[in-house]
Design an enzyme around this catalytic site. Structure first.
Site, PDB file in Angstrom:
ATOM      1  N   ASP A 149       0.857  -1.181   0.000  1.00 42.45           N
ATOM      2  CA  ASP A 149       0.000   0.000   0.000  1.00 42.45           C
ATOM      3  C   ASP A 149       0.894   1.233   0.000  1.00 42.45           C
ATOM      4  O   ASP A 149       1.984   1.206   0.563  1.00 42.45           O
ATOM      5  CB  ASP A 149      -0.899   0.012   1.245  1.00 42.45           C
ATOM      6  CG  ASP A 149      -1.982  -1.040   1.198  1.00 42.45           C
ATOM      7  OD1 ASP A 149      -2.400  -1.423   0.095  1.00 42.45           O
ATOM      8  OD2 ASP A 149      -2.429  -1.485   2.272  1.00 42.45           O
ATOM      9  N   ASP A 163      -7.000  -1.485  -4.493  1.00 49.50           N
ATOM     10  CA  ASP A 163      -8.059  -1.138  -3.548  1.00 49.50           C
ATOM     11  C   ASP A 163      -9.000  -0.098  -4.159  1.00 49.50           C
ATOM     12  O   ASP A 163     -10.218  -0.184  -4.008  1.00 49.50           O
ATOM     13  CB  ASP A 163      -7.479  -0.598  -2.241  1.00 49.50           C
ATOM     14  CG  ASP A 163      -6.600  -1.592  -1.519  1.00 49.50           C
ATOM     15  OD1 ASP A 163      -6.807  -2.813  -1.694  1.00 49.50           O
ATOM     16  OD2 ASP A 163      -5.695  -1.151  -0.782  1.00 49.50           O
TER      17      ASP A 163
END
Length: 190
Positions: A149, A163
């Site tokens: 991330d 995401d």
């Protein structure tokens, strides 16, 4: 199954009893929708994969890059859990869920006659593939890998492009459902 299709009919097919369409313009357009689905999925997947490769090569083990002051940063983080880092002990379960989502979308593709649904499912598929790739191939091991991330808004979870694709696809599905548009192209009013 054939009897049910004969009774119910199939979208975009003039005679669902099995007769061939008369002109090429009357042929089912489902193949084009499947092409849209897989094109969107491939684009989402490639963008996610490329962004993660750049982040790992250039940003991991370095200071975060401020994009908009401290409101938005690029910061490399490995996330073994789900959103907000929750459920780190359940990485294998998240891997199984992502694989199941991919199988369900692939099965739905046969009945797909709606471009908006193709886009939504393509976003879900590409995002699920992006995070599943991390879960399978990144450390600490197969089916236990941590997702990369890097998009870090202030006071929010750090996330990645996969995401984002999943969330956008999910929001689009909710909107399509509220409008009464089904994946098979039919519109219903409840």
């Amino acid at each position: 199954m054939a009897e049910a299709e004969r009774i119910i009919g199939t979208p975009d097919i003039p005679d669902a009893a099995g007769a061939e369409p008369e002109t090429p313009d009357e042929r089912p357009r489902g193949r084009r929708r499947i092409l849209v689905l897989f094109t969107v999925a491939a684009l989402a997947y490639v963008l996610d994969l490329a962004s993660k490769m750049i982040v790992v090569a250039k940003l991991e083990h370095h200071a975060p890059i401020e994009i908009i002051g401290d409101w938005l940063k690029f910061e490399a983080i490995r996330n073994a859990g789900a959103a907000f880092g929750m459920g780190e002990a359940f990485t294998v379960i998240f891997t199984v869920i992502a694989a199941a989502v991919i199988v369900v979308i692939a099965r739905l593709a046969r009945k797909l006659y709606s471009v908006p649904w193709a886009i939504a499912l393509g976003l879900l598929l590409g995002g699920a593939l992006g995070n599943l790739t991390d879960r399978i191939f990144r450390s600490p091991g197969v089916f236990e890998g941590a997702v990369v991330d890097f998009i870090a808004p202030k006071h929010f979870a750090v996330f990645n492009l996969a995401d984002s694709a999943i969330v956008c696809g999910g929001v689009l599905i909710v909107l399509l459902s509220f409008r009464g548009l089904d994946p098979d192209g039919t519109v219903h009013k409840d």
